[in-house]
Design an enzyme around this catalytic site. Structure first.
Site, PDB file in Angstrom:
ATOM      1  N   HIS A  16       0.813  -1.217   0.000  1.00  0.00           N
ATOM      2  CA  HIS A  16       0.000   0.000   0.000  1.00  0.00           C
ATOM      3  C   HIS A  16       0.846   1.267   0.000  1.00  0.00           C
ATOM      4  O   HIS A  16       1.791   1.408   0.794  1.00  0.00           O
ATOM      5  CB  HIS A  16      -0.917   0.036   1.219  1.00  0.00           C
ATOM      6  CG  HIS A  16      -1.695   1.306   1.309  1.00  0.00           C
ATOM      7  ND1 HIS A  16      -2.704   1.625   0.420  1.00  0.00           N
ATOM      8  CD2 HIS A  16      -1.594   2.363   2.164  1.00  0.00           C
ATOM      9  CE1 HIS A  16      -3.199   2.818   0.732  1.00  0.00           C
ATOM     10  NE2 HIS A  16      -2.543   3.290   1.779  1.00  0.00           N
ATOM     11  N   HIS A  54      -8.864  -4.895  -2.668  1.00  0.00           N
ATOM     12  CA  HIS A  54     -10.047  -4.090  -2.964  1.00  0.00           C
ATOM     13  C   HIS A  54     -10.471  -4.269  -4.416  1.00  0.00           C
ATOM     14  O   HIS A  54      -9.735  -4.827  -5.233  1.00  0.00           O
ATOM     15  CB  HIS A  54      -9.746  -2.614  -2.709  1.00  0.00           C
ATOM     16  CG  HIS A  54      -8.495  -2.146  -3.393  1.00  0.00           C
ATOM     17  ND1 HIS A  54      -8.459  -1.831  -4.740  1.00  0.00           N
ATOM     18  CD2 HIS A  54      -7.228  -1.977  -2.927  1.00  0.00           C
ATOM     19  CE1 HIS A  54      -7.221  -1.482  -5.066  1.00  0.00           C
ATOM     20  NE2 HIS A  54      -6.454  -1.568  -3.982  1.00  0.00           N
ATOM     21  N   HIS A 112     -10.064   1.083  -6.710  1.00  0.00           N
ATOM     22  CA  HIS A 112      -9.141   1.718  -7.650  1.00  0.00           C
ATOM     23  C   HIS A 112      -8.226   0.634  -8.209  1.00  0.00           C
ATOM     24  O   HIS A 112      -8.279  -0.516  -7.765  1.00  0.00           O
ATOM     25  CB  HIS A 112      -8.316   2.818  -6.968  1.00  0.00           C
ATOM     26  CG  HIS A 112      -7.383   2.303  -5.913  1.00  0.00           C
ATOM     27  ND1 HIS A 112      -7.815   1.997  -4.630  1.00  0.00           N
ATOM     28  CD2 HIS A 112      -6.065   2.005  -5.928  1.00  0.00           C
ATOM     29  CE1 HIS A 112      -6.789   1.565  -3.912  1.00  0.00           C
ATOM     30  NE2 HIS A 112      -5.714   1.552  -4.678  1.00  0.00           N
TER      31      HIS A 112
END
Length: 273
Positions: free
Chosen positions: A61, A107, A118
């Site tokens: 991340h 995600h 995204h």
């Protein structure tokens, strides 16, 4: 399975829903980081309890420095870096020595309804297609594992991600739902005790998934940016073909090379985001 690779993101982690808090400097960043660390440690503990002998963790991340070494389970090895210098990004440190891959806190792909959805770099990338199919980060990363003959055995994230992953990966993996998406920035999170039970139930199943045959073949990728200027810049690189105002296409003889080129284009393009 004895050796497992964990690629961890933050948006799909239990308790997290607001993108303003997922980057360093956000008001609740330390809380979101803590949620990420705690969930990764939960997975690590369950894997060791079920016979895994070696685990390597890679933070996927942002700048990829959210998992604090002092707070990770002391039994694991981990990738430490300035994220911009990771040629493989979310899959740094991966090779064919692993028996399985876990995608934790992932995600949905861009412009879909999942929590903080995204693809790779949301402020710059509109979408990415691999061999003509639009994919999110899980699908893009999974194909690197597949080229090395290593299966994706476990994925966790919101309820909407599971369906997308089945489209991109098929059904040969276990899934842990961390929360239900109400909208892109609002989630109904299960209790922490429920989350623990879900991992404890799914991880033994995940470790039974079969290994895969290595398949090294040529691949293509189309990267569509939000802005014309990014495509214009990327197309100045060798063997990067501009196919419309915002999209470039790359082709490589193997997926490993394609993946590294994707990563290079996105990181260099960020200078003009």
């Amino acid at each position: 399975m004895k050796k497992i690779y964990i690629s961890a993101d933050i948006e799909g982690i239990w308790g997290n829903s607001n993108p303003a808090y997922t980057m360093r400097g956000g008001a609740e960043y330390e809380e979101y980081r803590t949620n990420m660390i705690n969930e990764v440690n939960l997975v690590i503990s369950a894997l060791f309890e079920n016979g895994v002998e070696e685990i390597i963790v890679n933070d996927g991340h942002g700048n990829m420095d959210n998992l604090l070494p002092s707070r990770l389970d002391p039994r694991v090895s981990f990738v430490s870096s300035n994220g911009a210098y990771k040629p493989y990004g979310m899959m740094e440190g991966f090779d064919d020595s692993y028996d399985g891959v876990c995608f934790i806190g992932y995600h949905c792909r861009s412009n879909t309804a999942g929590i903080m959805a995204h693809t790779n770099w949301g402020a710059m990338i509109r979408n990415i297609k691999v061999d003509g199919m639009e994919m999110g980060e899980a699908g893009i990363n999974a194909r690197l594992a597949w080229e090395y003959g290593v299966p994706v055995i476990l994925v966790s994230g919101d309820d909407l991600l599971k369906q997308q992953i089945e489209e991109e990966l098929g059904k040969g993996f276990s899934y842990v739902e961390t929360k239900k998406a109400i909208n892109s920035q609002c989630a109904l999170c299960c209790s922490w005790n429920t989350l623990m039970k879900r991992y404890q139930t799914e991880i033994p199943k995940a470790l039974t998934h079969a290994t895969m045959k290595k398949e090294v073949t040529s691949h293509s990728m189309e990267i569509t940016f939000h802005h014309e200027r990014n495509a214009a810049f990327a197309s100045r690189m060798d063997n990067v073909i501009r196919i419309d105002n915002c999209t470039v296409r790359i082709e490589k003889d193997n997926y490993d090379a394609l993946y590294r080129m994707m990563r290079f284009i996105i990181k260099t393009g960020n200078a003009f985001a």
